[in-house]
Design a protein around this motif. Sequence first.
Motif, PDB file in Angstrom:
ATOM      1  N   LEU A 165       7.797  13.531  -3.486  1.00 28.39           N
ATOM      2  CA  LEU A 165       7.756  12.259  -4.206  1.00 28.39           C
ATOM      3  C   LEU A 165       8.760  12.252  -5.353  1.00 28.39           C
ATOM      4  CD1 LEU A 165       3.964  11.320  -4.364  1.00 28.39           C
ATOM      5  CD2 LEU A 165       5.674  10.769  -2.633  1.00 28.39           C
ATOM      6  N   GLN A 166       8.970  13.398  -5.966  1.00 22.72           N
ATOM      7  CA  GLN A 166       9.986  13.481  -7.012  1.00 22.72           C
ATOM      8  C   GLN A 166      11.372  13.251  -6.442  1.00 22.72           C
ATOM      9  OE1 GLN A 166       8.899  17.339  -8.675  1.00 22.72           O
ATOM     10  NE2 GLN A 166       8.065  16.353 -10.507  1.00 22.72           N
ATOM     11  N   GLN A 167      11.590  13.727  -5.230  1.00 20.36           N
ATOM     12  CA  GLN A 167      12.872  13.454  -4.557  1.00 20.36           C
ATOM     13  C   GLN A 167      13.023  11.958  -4.299  1.00 20.36           C
ATOM     14  OE1 GLN A 167      15.495  15.510  -3.719  1.00 20.36           O
ATOM     15  NE2 GLN A 167      14.416  17.029  -4.969  1.00 20.36           N
ATOM     16  N   VAL A 211       7.296   0.022  -6.935  1.00 22.55           N
ATOM     17  CA  VAL A 211       7.465   1.278  -6.193  1.00 22.55           C
ATOM     18  C   VAL A 211       7.648   2.443  -7.163  1.00 22.55           C
ATOM     19  CG1 VAL A 211       8.991   2.567  -4.657  1.00 22.55           C
ATOM     20  CG2 VAL A 211       8.364   0.218  -4.090  1.00 22.55           C
ATOM     21  N   LYS A 212       8.473   2.244  -8.169  1.00 20.24           N
ATOM     22  CA  LYS A 212       8.701   3.304  -9.155  1.00 20.24           C
ATOM     23  C   LYS A 212       7.406   3.658  -9.876  1.00 20.24           C
ATOM     24  CE  LYS A 212      13.533   2.046 -10.102  1.00 20.24           C
ATOM     25  NZ  LYS A 212      14.474   1.508 -11.120  1.00 20.24           N
ATOM     26  N   GLN A 213       6.651   2.641 -10.245  1.00 18.92           N
ATOM     27  CA  GLN A 213       5.380   2.882 -10.925  1.00 18.92           C
ATOM     28  C   GLN A 213       4.421   3.673 -10.047  1.00 18.92           C
ATOM     29  OE1 GLN A 213       4.144  -1.104 -11.888  1.00 18.92           O
ATOM     30  NE2 GLN A 213       5.383  -1.218 -13.750  1.00 18.92           N
ATOM     31  N   GLN A 214       4.356   3.318  -8.769  1.00 15.28           N
ATOM     32  CA  GLN A 214       3.494   4.037  -7.838  1.00 15.28           C
ATOM     33  C   GLN A 214       3.942   5.487  -7.670  1.00 15.28           C
ATOM     34  OE1 GLN A 214       0.639   3.100  -6.058  1.00 15.28           O
ATOM     35  NE2 GLN A 214       0.622   1.346  -7.445  1.00 15.28           N
ATOM     36  N   LEU A 215       5.230   5.704  -7.575  1.00 14.34           N
ATOM     37  CA  LEU A 215       5.746   7.067  -7.433  1.00 14.34           C
ATOM     38  C   LEU A 215       5.389   7.913  -8.653  1.00 14.34           C
ATOM     39  CD1 LEU A 215       9.228   6.389  -5.808  1.00 14.34           C
ATOM     40  CD2 LEU A 215       7.441   7.858  -4.859  1.00 14.34           C
ATOM     41  N   HIS A 216       5.606   7.384  -9.841  1.00 14.84           N
ATOM     42  CA  HIS A 216       5.272   8.132 -11.056  1.00 14.84           C
ATOM     43  C   HIS A 216       3.773   8.423 -11.119  1.00 14.84           C
ATOM     44  CE1 HIS A 216       9.100   8.340 -13.123  1.00 14.84           C
ATOM     45  NE2 HIS A 216       9.324   7.058 -12.862  1.00 14.84           N
ATOM     46  N   LYS A 217       2.967   7.452 -10.737  1.00 13.05           N
ATOM     47  CA  LYS A 217       1.520   7.631 -10.750  1.00 13.05           C
ATOM     48  C   LYS A 217       1.089   8.775  -9.838  1.00 13.05           C
ATOM     49  CE  LYS A 217      -2.661   5.355  -9.017  1.00 13.05           C
ATOM     50  NZ  LYS A 217      -3.202   4.138  -8.353  1.00 13.05           N
ATOM     51  N   ILE A 222       4.289 -10.799   5.521  1.00 14.68           N
ATOM     52  CA  ILE A 222       3.997  -9.448   5.043  1.00 14.68           C
ATOM     53  C   ILE A 222       4.541  -9.266   3.625  1.00 14.68           C
ATOM     54  CG2 ILE A 222       4.392  -6.988   5.432  1.00 14.68           C
ATOM     55  CD1 ILE A 222       4.476  -7.652   8.438  1.00 14.68           C
ATOM     56  N   GLN A 223       3.652  -8.926   2.710  1.00 13.59           N
ATOM     57  CA  GLN A 223       4.011  -8.768   1.307  1.00 13.59           C
ATOM     58  C   GLN A 223       4.667  -7.412   1.075  1.00 13.59           C
ATOM     59  OE1 GLN A 223       0.264  -9.268  -0.717  1.00 13.59           O
ATOM     60  NE2 GLN A 223      -0.231 -11.103   0.453  1.00 13.59           N
ATOM     61  N   LYS A 224       5.450  -7.319  -0.013  1.00 10.22           N
ATOM     62  CA  LYS A 224       6.128  -6.068  -0.345  1.00 10.22           C
ATOM     63  C   LYS A 224       6.015  -5.802  -1.837  1.00 10.22           C
ATOM     64  CE  LYS A 224       9.760  -6.735   3.160  1.00 10.22           C
ATOM     65  NZ  LYS A 224      11.215  -6.857   3.354  1.00 10.22           N
ATOM     66  N   TYR A 225       6.045  -4.516  -2.175  1.00 10.72           N
ATOM     67  CA  TYR A 225       6.200  -4.135  -3.568  1.00 10.72           C
ATOM     68  C   TYR A 225       7.559  -4.589  -4.073  1.00 10.72           C
ATOM     69  CZ  TYR A 225       2.344  -0.679  -3.829  1.00 10.72           C
ATOM     70  OH  TYR A 225       1.133  -0.056  -3.870  1.00 10.72           O
ATOM     71  N   SER A 226       7.651  -4.830  -5.363  1.00 10.46           N
ATOM     72  CA  SER A 226       8.958  -4.928  -6.002  1.00 10.46           C
ATOM     73  C   SER A 226       9.460  -3.506  -6.232  1.00 10.46           C
ATOM     74  CB  SER A 226       8.854  -5.655  -7.346  1.00 10.46           C
ATOM     75  OG  SER A 226       8.103  -4.876  -8.261  1.00 10.46           O
ATOM     76  N   LEU A 227      10.736  -3.344  -6.512  1.00  7.15           N
ATOM     77  CA  LEU A 227      11.276  -2.003  -6.769  1.00  7.15           C
ATOM     78  C   LEU A 227      10.587  -1.379  -7.978  1.00  7.15           C
ATOM     79  CD1 LEU A 227      13.252   0.231  -6.122  1.00  7.15           C
ATOM     80  CD2 LEU A 227      15.003  -0.984  -7.448  1.00  7.15           C
ATOM     81  N   ARG A 235       0.863  -1.175   0.000  1.00 11.09           N
ATOM     82  CA  ARG A 235       0.000   0.000   0.000  1.00 11.09           C
ATOM     83  C   ARG A 235       0.906   1.233   0.000  1.00 11.09           C
ATOM     84  NH1 ARG A 235      -2.739  -3.227  -1.544  1.00 11.09           N
ATOM     85  NH2 ARG A 235      -4.668  -4.118  -0.720  1.00 11.09           N
ATOM     86  N   PHE A 236       0.874   1.947  -1.111  1.00 16.56           N
ATOM     87  CA  PHE A 236       1.839   3.034  -1.285  1.00 16.56           C
ATOM     88  C   PHE A 236       1.789   4.065  -0.173  1.00 16.56           C
ATOM     89  CE2 PHE A 236       2.975   7.287  -2.729  1.00 16.56           C
ATOM     90  CZ  PHE A 236       4.278   7.074  -3.145  1.00 16.56           C
ATOM     91  N   TRP A 237       0.591   4.505   0.184  1.00 22.15           N
ATOM     92  CA  TRP A 237       0.527   5.578   1.178  1.00 22.15           C
ATOM     93  C   TRP A 237       0.871   5.090   2.579  1.00 22.15           C
ATOM     94  CZ3 TRP A 237       1.219  10.254  -0.213  1.00 22.15           C
ATOM     95  CH2 TRP A 237       0.881  10.637  -1.511  1.00 22.15           C
ATOM     96  N   CYS A 238       0.749   3.806   2.825  1.00 19.45           N
ATOM     97  CA  CYS A 238       1.272   3.266   4.087  1.00 19.45           C
ATOM     98  C   CYS A 238       2.788   3.404   4.123  1.00 19.45           C
ATOM     99  CB  CYS A 238       0.876   1.793   4.237  1.00 19.45           C
ATOM    100  SG  CYS A 238      -0.884   1.517   4.537  1.00 19.45           S
ATOM    101  N   LEU A 239       3.437   3.052   3.010  1.00 18.44           N
ATOM    102  CA  LEU A 239       4.894   3.187   2.939  1.00 18.44           C
ATOM    103  C   LEU A 239       5.309   4.647   3.027  1.00 18.44           C
ATOM    104  CD1 LEU A 239       5.844   0.601   0.157  1.00 18.44           C
ATOM    105  CD2 LEU A 239       5.705   0.278   2.630  1.00 18.44           C
ATOM    106  N   ARG A 240       4.508   5.532   2.455  1.00 22.43           N
ATOM    107  CA  ARG A 240       4.824   6.970   2.518  1.00 22.43           C
ATOM    108  C   ARG A 240       4.701   7.472   3.956  1.00 22.43           C
ATOM    109  NH1 ARG A 240       7.321  10.811   2.567  1.00 22.43           N
ATOM    110  NH2 ARG A 240       6.828  12.848   1.678  1.00 22.43           N
TER     111      ARG A 240
END
Length: 215
Positions: A141-143, A115-121, A107-112, A70-75
Amino acid sequence: QVFISHTGQDERGLVFAASVLKPALETAGISTFTDYDKLSPGCVWQAELVKAAATSAVFVVVLTQTFGKRFWCLREVDAALHGHPCYPRGGVVPTIIPVYIDQPSSIQKYSLQEVKQQLHKHVAELAAAPDQASVAECDELQQLLQDPERLLRNLDALSGYQAVRRQRQTYLQHQQQASQQQQQQQQQMAGSSSRGVPPPKDEEWQLARRVVAAI
């Protein structure tokens, strides 16, 4: 203030966060932040989540199977661990408390690449918004796009903090009974506010009391 980070995609984690941990903390006189009761309609919820995570004195992570996907959990975890330039802490280091509802190895994790796809999105979504809060979070997020693996390292880093977890036997029992419980939940709790999740058990309250004691 205690920030409770969790994903609503895992029902047991949601019920623990909302119906057990939050009441236990507030009964002890401790203020809490959860996304479902602190975000105002129409706000830039992404920025508000990050601000609260970055400025809370205590950050409790309710770790369930899909938390790491979950991207925003990681954020939120990233903001808690590293802070945010828009919300300086003044040298205060937050207390980080991981709570393992599920076995750590499950506990499942994104692949790298994910993560990149989520950041760009999310950069694209925030860049389209005109308000200053969205622009500031977009910049952050760009950083992160310069080092997207940091979001995954953060998740691994949680194992270095004093965690609250179930006994190993409890994890094993849960795995063995998961299928049976799911059927019972659908039959017994259909139409309830917790959408099929049984009422919290004593072990959940014990976990919550241990979190309160750690603060």
